[in-house]
Design a protein around this motif. Sequence first.
Motif, PDB file in Angstrom:
ATOM      1  N   SER A  57       0.873  -1.550  -0.336  1.00 19.85           N
ATOM      2  CA  SER A  57       0.678  -0.042   0.089  1.00 19.85           C
ATOM      3  C   SER A  57       0.689   1.304  -0.351  1.00 19.85           C
ATOM      4  N   TRP A  58       1.864   1.598   0.894  1.00 18.98           N
ATOM      5  CA  TRP A  58       2.987   2.072   0.639  1.00 18.98           C
ATOM      6  C   TRP A  58       3.455   2.447  -0.374  1.00 18.98           C
ATOM      7  N   MET A  59       3.493   1.575  -1.217  1.00 17.28           N
ATOM      8  CA  MET A  59       4.651   1.991  -2.605  1.00 17.28           C
ATOM      9  C   MET A  59       3.639   2.724  -3.454  1.00 17.28           C
ATOM     10  N   LEU A  60       2.400   1.284  -3.401  1.00 19.59           N
ATOM     11  CA  LEU A  60       1.459   2.218  -4.330  1.00 19.59           C
ATOM     12  C   LEU A  60       1.150   3.618  -4.158  1.00 19.59           C
ATOM     13  N   MET A  61       1.172   4.041  -3.164  1.00 17.20           N
ATOM     14  CA  MET A  61       0.482   5.519  -2.749  1.00 17.20           C
ATOM     15  C   MET A  61       1.685   6.457  -3.278  1.00 17.20           C
ATOM     16  N   LEU A  62       3.069   5.902  -3.222  1.00 20.77           N
ATOM     17  CA  LEU A  62       4.669   6.844  -3.562  1.00 20.77           C
ATOM     18  C   LEU A  62       4.319   6.682  -5.073  1.00 20.77           C
ATOM     19  N   VAL A  63       4.212   6.049  -5.751  1.00 20.54           N
ATOM     20  CA  VAL A  63       3.966   5.896  -7.093  1.00 20.54           C
ATOM     21  C   VAL A  63       2.698   6.553  -8.024  1.00 20.54           C
ATOM     22  N   LEU A  64       1.786   7.480  -7.157  1.00 25.67           N
ATOM     23  CA  LEU A  64       0.451   7.567  -7.359  1.00 25.67           C
ATOM     24  C   LEU A  64       0.906   8.900  -6.714  1.00 25.67           C
ATOM     25  N   LEU A  65       1.540   9.038  -6.104  1.00 25.10           N
ATOM     26  CA  LEU A  65       1.980  10.847  -5.632  1.00 25.10           C
ATOM     27  C   LEU A  65       3.249  11.277  -6.461  1.00 25.10           C
ATOM     28  N   LEU A  97       2.207  19.047 -17.079  1.00 26.45           N
ATOM     29  CA  LEU A  97       1.816  19.480 -17.856  1.00 26.45           C
ATOM     30  C   LEU A  97       0.885  20.705 -17.314  1.00 26.45           C
ATOM     31  N   GLN A  98       2.016  21.718 -16.372  1.00 27.72           N
ATOM     32  CA  GLN A  98       1.658  23.162 -15.275  1.00 27.72           C
ATOM     33  C   GLN A  98       0.296  23.148 -15.346  1.00 27.72           C
ATOM     34  N   VAL A  99      -0.342  22.060 -14.911  1.00 25.96           N
ATOM     35  CA  VAL A  99      -1.877  22.501 -14.054  1.00 25.96           C
ATOM     36  C   VAL A  99      -2.090  23.383 -13.006  1.00 25.96           C
ATOM     37  N   PRO A 100      -2.425  24.691 -13.504  1.00 28.09           N
ATOM     38  CA  PRO A 100      -2.609  25.840 -12.109  1.00 28.09           C
ATOM     39  C   PRO A 100      -2.891  25.220 -11.120  1.00 28.09           C
ATOM     40  N   GLU A 101      -2.349  25.340  -9.941  1.00 28.48           N
ATOM     41  CA  GLU A 101      -2.425  25.490  -8.784  1.00 28.48           C
ATOM     42  C   GLU A 101      -4.516  25.446  -8.379  1.00 28.48           C
ATOM     43  N   TYR A 102      -5.132  26.471  -9.071  1.00 35.57           N
ATOM     44  CA  TYR A 102      -6.075  26.364  -8.518  1.00 35.57           C
ATOM     45  C   TYR A 102      -7.352  25.914  -9.280  1.00 35.57           C
ATOM     46  N   LEU A 103      -6.420  24.862 -10.127  1.00 34.83           N
ATOM     47  CA  LEU A 103      -7.735  23.401 -10.811  1.00 34.83           C
ATOM     48  C   LEU A 103      -7.170  22.293 -10.185  1.00 34.83           C
ATOM     49  N   PHE A 104      -5.409  22.386  -9.998  1.00 31.83           N
ATOM     50  CA  PHE A 104      -5.984  20.502  -9.713  1.00 31.83           C
ATOM     51  C   PHE A 104      -3.944  21.156  -9.043  1.00 31.83           C
ATOM     52  N   PRO A 105      -3.814  21.039  -7.987  1.00 26.49           N
ATOM     53  CA  PRO A 105      -2.574  21.025  -7.152  1.00 26.49           C
ATOM     54  C   PRO A 105      -1.529  20.127  -6.821  1.00 26.49           C
ATOM     55  N   ALA A 106      -0.868  19.819  -7.132  1.00 23.57           N
ATOM     56  CA  ALA A 106      -0.110  19.032  -7.498  1.00 23.57           C
ATOM     57  C   ALA A 106       0.606  18.596  -5.651  1.00 23.57           C
ATOM     58  N   TRP A 128       1.140  12.081  -9.698  1.00 27.04           N
ATOM     59  CA  TRP A 128       0.337  13.077  -9.810  1.00 27.04           C
ATOM     60  C   TRP A 128       1.068  14.444  -9.974  1.00 27.04           C
ATOM     61  N   GLU A 129       2.034  14.597  -9.398  1.00 29.87           N
ATOM     62  CA  GLU A 129       3.557  15.690  -8.744  1.00 29.87           C
ATOM     63  C   GLU A 129       3.544  15.697 -10.390  1.00 29.87           C
ATOM     64  N   ALA A 130       3.927  14.314 -10.778  1.00 28.71           N
ATOM     65  CA  ALA A 130       4.553  14.471 -12.297  1.00 28.71           C
ATOM     66  C   ALA A 130       3.300  15.260 -13.238  1.00 28.71           C
ATOM     67  N   LEU A 131       2.508  14.496 -13.407  1.00 33.19           N
ATOM     68  CA  LEU A 131       1.128  15.757 -13.672  1.00 33.19           C
ATOM     69  C   LEU A 131       0.825  16.520 -14.039  1.00 33.19           C
ATOM     70  N   CYS A 132       1.122  17.149 -12.877  1.00 37.19           N
ATOM     71  CA  CYS A 132       0.765  19.025 -12.584  1.00 37.19           C
ATOM     72  C   CYS A 132       1.411  19.177 -13.091  1.00 37.19           C
TER      73      CYS A 132
END
Length: 260
Positions: free
Chosen positions: A14-22, A32-41, A25-29
């Motif tokens: 579970s911890w490894m999966l959580m780390l991969v997802l985080l 793709l330069q997603v604005p923080e007010y839409l989807f924060p990293a 998530w960070e890489a996508l934000c």
Amino acid sequence: MAFNRRKFMIRNASWMLMLVLLLLWEALCVGLQVPEYLFPAPSAVWSAGVARWEPILMHAWQTFFTTLVGFGIAVVVGVVLGVAVGTYPLVYKALYPLLVGFNSIPKVAFVPVLVVWFGIGTVPAILTAFLISFFPVLVNVATGLATLEPELEDVMRSLGASKLDILRKVGLPRALPYFFASLKVAITLAFVGSVISETVASNMGIGYLMMAASSSMDMALVFAGLIVIGVMGVVMYELFAWMEKRFTRWANRGSNSAAI
């Protein structure tokens, strides 16, 4: 060596999966330069949580308190009604259809009514947590008692046991696995009920904090609130999972059995 590696993987999956997802998530934000007010990293969510840990802690305690109080009431009511429904056929026939119909009503619809009756604050959140979480306890306790083997009851009666003796010495222990399974479901629903009420009719709690943050487009704080709720839910779920293993070890057959 391979066995130890496999055991380590299972224990920390579970911890490894959580780390991969985080990381994803960070890489996508960032990528793709997603604005923080839409989807924060995650880094922005962490920064918001650290910067405002005092109000988050205050509101989290309020949500935790209302959830536990509502959950406690739900457990008491659910066990009492579950014993009645699972033990007496007349009560089952009279009460169970009404309870199913009541449980089918979205609990958010009760919040405005509770606000009119009790005002804005803690009481509607407690009652919403109770209303949304007592039914799983009732159903599981009733199921555990209703599925008691008739042969076992016949043996107990032949030994001179009364109906109360059968319930106390056989029925209730037999229903323990169902009861603890219901606690794991009910506590997560209780958090949902508290937060729903806090978003609608409260000036305290994580739900209120998230609504206030979203009104100012502070999505990092909103996500921080979501994570806090998730952490509290996981902690309480794991607590009841531990209690389930501790008190119903006899129900787990084999060393590979695991509580879900």
